[in-house]
Design a protein around this motif. Structure first.
Motif, short mmCIF file in Angstrom:
data_model
loop_
_atom_site.label_atom_id
_atom_site.label_comp_id
_atom_site.label_asym_id
_atom_site.label_seq_id
_atom_site.Cartn_x
_atom_site.Cartn_y
_atom_site.Cartn_z
N ILE A 102 10.49 53.05 2.28
CA ILE A 102 9.39 52.54 2.64
C ILE A 102 8.85 51.54 1.45
O ILE A 102 8.33 50.43 1.95
CB ILE A 102 8.12 53.67 2.79
CG1 ILE A 102 8.65 54.56 3.90
CG2 ILE A 102 6.78 53.35 2.86
CD1 ILE A 102 8.39 54.19 5.34
N GLY A 103 9.05 51.87 0.32
CA GLY A 103 8.81 50.84 -0.79
C GLY A 103 9.16 49.49 -0.55
O GLY A 103 8.62 48.68 -0.54
N LYS A 104 10.67 49.58 -0.12
CA LYS A 104 11.22 48.30 0.17
C LYS A 104 10.73 47.54 1.29
O LYS A 104 10.55 46.32 1.26
CB LYS A 104 12.71 48.44 0.14
CG LYS A 104 13.15 48.81 -1.29
CD LYS A 104 14.83 49.11 -1.26
CE LYS A 104 14.99 49.29 -2.72
NZ LYS A 104 16.59 49.35 -3.00
N ASP A 105 10.26 48.49 2.29
CA ASP A 105 10.02 47.72 3.67
C ASP A 105 8.66 47.00 3.57
O ASP A 105 8.44 46.11 4.03
CB ASP A 105 9.76 49.05 4.62
CG ASP A 105 11.13 49.35 5.23
OD1 ASP A 105 12.19 48.67 4.92
OD2 ASP A 105 11.03 50.43 5.80
N ILE A 106 7.95 47.70 2.58
CA ILE A 106 6.48 46.99 2.41
C ILE A 106 6.42 46.07 1.26
O ILE A 106 5.29 45.44 1.35
CB ILE A 106 5.34 48.23 2.19
CG1 ILE A 106 5.66 49.05 0.96
CG2 ILE A 106 5.49 49.22 3.49
CD1 ILE A 106 4.30 49.88 0.61
N PHE A 107 7.36 45.88 0.66
CA PHE A 107 7.32 44.92 -0.47
C PHE A 107 6.91 43.69 -0.44
O PHE A 107 6.04 42.99 -0.95
CB PHE A 107 8.86 45.00 -1.13
CG PHE A 107 8.86 44.22 -2.62
CD1 PHE A 107 8.39 45.05 -3.80
CD2 PHE A 107 9.15 42.86 -2.82
CE1 PHE A 107 8.52 44.66 -4.95
CE2 PHE A 107 8.99 42.50 -3.69
CZ PHE A 107 8.85 43.12 -5.04
N ARG A 108 7.60 43.08 0.74
CA ARG A 108 7.29 41.71 1.12
C ARG A 108 5.89 41.48 1.42
O ARG A 108 5.17 40.34 1.27
CB ARG A 108 8.35 41.17 2.22
CG ARG A 108 9.63 40.80 1.47
CD ARG A 108 10.73 40.61 2.19
NE ARG A 108 11.74 40.42 1.39
CZ ARG A 108 12.51 39.28 1.36
NH1 ARG A 108 12.40 38.21 2.23
NH2 ARG A 108 13.59 38.98 0.33
N ASP A 109 5.30 42.41 2.18
CA ASP A 109 3.89 42.31 2.70
C ASP A 109 3.02 42.34 1.55
O ASP A 109 2.10 41.84 1.64
CB ASP A 109 3.40 43.72 3.43
CG ASP A 109 3.50 43.28 4.79
OD1 ASP A 109 3.77 42.24 5.33
OD2 ASP A 109 2.97 44.11 5.72
N LEU A 110 3.27 43.36 0.31
CA LEU A 110 2.54 43.28 -0.43
C LEU A 110 2.43 42.12 -1.53
O LEU A 110 1.60 41.54 -1.91
CB LEU A 110 2.70 44.53 -1.21
CG LEU A 110 2.72 45.98 -0.81
CD1 LEU A 110 3.41 47.12 -1.80
CD2 LEU A 110 1.38 46.20 -0.74
N CYS A 111 3.50 41.49 -1.55
CA CYS A 111 3.83 40.19 -2.42
C CYS A 111 2.92 39.23 -1.74
O CYS A 111 2.41 38.22 -2.44
CB CYS A 111 5.24 39.69 -2.38
SG CYS A 111 6.49 40.53 -3.42
N ALA A 112 2.95 39.12 -0.32
CA ALA A 112 2.22 37.97 0.14
C ALA A 112 0.92 38.25 0.43
O ALA A 112 -0.01 37.43 0.14
CB ALA A 112 2.82 37.87 1.70
N SER A 113 0.30 39.70 0.51
CA SER A 113 -1.08 39.86 0.64
C SER A 113 -1.76 40.20 -0.53
O SER A 113 -3.04 39.76 -0.62
CB SER A 113 -1.14 40.99 1.77
OG SER A 113 -0.88 42.42 1.00
N GLY A 114 -1.14 40.83 -1.72
CA GLY A 114 -1.63 41.16 -2.86
C GLY A 114 -2.46 42.45 -2.62
O GLY A 114 -3.21 42.89 -3.53
#
Ligand code: ADP
Ligand code: MG
Ligand code: ZN
Length: 477
Positions: free
Chosen positions: A389-401
């Motif tokens: 899950i950590g890896k799945d949401i990683f890119r979202d977090l990078c883009a959204s902050g």
């Protein structure tokens, strides 16, 4: 093994990121309207005199000190004479016989082996303007914004033996320039550009072969491809009983080939002589030592420190220290996390760097700050979310902050560790797959991962794998 050895020497031009030009007070800002950053000095009006920007020798000397050069306390500016519309004075102010730095060395690592590449010299010079050819208007224009922008030219010994070594050397030079904060390293805008001198010789032969000089290499990929193409071309020539001629060749990125631009006969005789408008540059030793003391920790040193301090493998340490901003990000994230620094390195190398690369985002613009990155890892550490899950949401977090904990909560992504809930899922999976259950009980215990996969699918990846494994083992026994 090829019967030929490749020999490469590089001439690298780096724009120094001073506020103003080398011999006048015009701005060096890129991307202005044509001829906005121009005055009487840099447009070559008669009767004006150049005044040296004192940041230029400071930056050039710092690059020399960072690469083990000796800094000459006396160096001389020389005129390099040639005619071209983008050079209004009819000469470029450069250095010839007495450059500011000489005899350096840059260590590179290729295929696990460290190799020292010699630096012949580093000298200061001014850039020329730019000719712009417009097909639409059927005319050519001259933009002098770049005329007088300070450059250093870094000339290597012919010490490289493959395109990979040439690229590793260029990356190391660029990294050092960025650490020193004296060049923005932008290859596409031409702030960091290189000419590659390439020759071949039969393995075992002491003398060098005749070299071709390749121009127009504005990315690492182009450097690699142009050299590979050129080496193959020269080997073909020699195998066919012909000779390599000394010439300047242009790389054509669309075709991946090089073609002749000018031969030796057309080579310029630059009639270098000391510039009578500029006194020799004299530095005192104390000033040079002051600059030496101001050098930051350099990439090679940081890399060794990362291996020792954080227990990182060489490869990860190299990736994390190639760019100063990335190294700083990693150290801040590791400190904020306070846990296993190697685990943090894995996330930065394995998740963050690919995202930065693919999205073309500078690390400073990544909205997943080092603190938030540490927060995400803590959620994995304490089992709130799975690694997956950590890896799945990683890119979202990078883009959204978004704050990782808040994001996980809002999306209901927390790992299911409740054994009642998980037991129900395990029972469902066992009931739905009787033949696999039979095979498992008959000895095919590898099927445990099949059952695990099914439970994960049911739980949308949120089941706590430790708990599920235990439940499966109990129920399948
Ligand atoms: P120029 O100014 O005409 O380009 P230099 O003597 O300054 O000539 O050499 C430029 C570069 O060519 C240096 O980096 C040097 O290491 C490299 N070089 C010289 N001879 C060879 C060769 N035979 N093969 C490959 N590179 C070479
Ligand atoms: Mg040259
Ligand atoms: Zn000017």
């Amino acid at each position: 093994m090829s019967r030929y050895e490749t020999v490469i020497g590089l001439e690298v031009h780096a724009h120094l990121n001073t506020q103003t030009k080398i011999f006048c007070s015009c701005s060096t800002t890129f991307g202005k309207e044509p001829n906005e950053n121009v005055c009487a000095v840099c447009s070559g009006m008669p009767g004006v005199l150049p005044v040296l920007n004192e940041k230029v020798p400071e930056y050039a000397a710092k690059m020399g000190l960072a690469t083990g050069c000796s800094v000459n306390l006396k160096s001389v500016f020389a005129r390099k004479n040639y005619f071209y519309p983008d050079l209004p004075k009819g000469y470029q102010i450069s250095q010839f016989e007495l450059p500011i730095c000489e005899h350096g060395v840059v260590n590179i690592e290729v295929g696990g082996e460290v190799k020292a590449i010699g630096l012949t010299r580093i000298h200061m010079e001014e850039d020329a303007g730019k000719n712009i050819h417009s097909a639409a208007e059927n005319a050519s224009f001259v933009d002098l914004n770049r005329a007088g922008v300070p450059l250093i030219e870094i000339v290597s010994e012919p010490d490289m033996r493959s395109a990979e070594e040439a690229v590793a050397y260029l990356k190391e030079l660029r990294s050092i320039l960025l650490y020193l904060g004296i060049c923005d390293g932008n290859m596409e805008e031409g702030s960091f550009r290189c000419d590659a001198n390439v020759s071949i010789r039969p393995v075992g032969q002491a003398e060098f072969g005749t070299r071709a000089e390749l121009k127009n290499l504005n990315s690492f990929k182009h450097v690699q491809k142009a050299i590979d193409y050129e080496v193959a071309r020269q080997i073909d020539l020699v195998e066919d009983g012909e000779n390599v001629v000394q010439e300047t060749r242009l790389y054509n990125a669309d075709k991946g080939t090089t073609h002749s631009m000018r031969g030796k006969e057309e080579a310029h005789d630059y009639r270098y002589f000391p510039d009578p408008d500029l006194v020799p540059l004299v530095l005192d030793a104390a000033r040079v030592e002051q600059w030496r003391s101001e050098l930051p920790e350099l990439p090679a040193d940081k890399r060794v420190r990362f291996m020792e301090q954080y227990g990182l493998a060489d490869y990860d340490a190299a990736l994390l220290t190639a760019e100063l901003a990335v190294a700083d990000y990693y150290e801040a994230a590791a400190a904020a996390h306070g846990g296993d620094a190697r685990k943090m390195a894995n996330w930065v190398v394995g998740e963050l760097l690919p995202w930065l690369n693919e999205s073309g985002t500078p690390v400073g613009d990544c909205l997943l700050t080092p603190e938030k990155m540490a927060g995400l890892l803590s959620l994995v550490d304490d089992g709130t979310i799975s690694v997956k899950i950590g890896k799945d949401i990683f890119r979202d977090l990078c883009a959204s902050g978004d704050d990782p904990a808040g994001y996980v909560k809002a999306k209901g992504l927390a790992q299911v560790s409740d054994s009642g809930e998980l037991e129900a899922m395990v029972d469902t999976v066992i009931a739905e797959n009787p033949s696999e259950v039979e095979a498992y009980r008959g000895g095919k215990t590898k099927l445990i991962s099949f059952f695990m996969g099914q439970v994960m699918r049911l739980s949308k990846g949120q089941a706590n794998p430790g708990v599920v494994t235990k439940l499966l083992q109990e129920k399948l026994a």
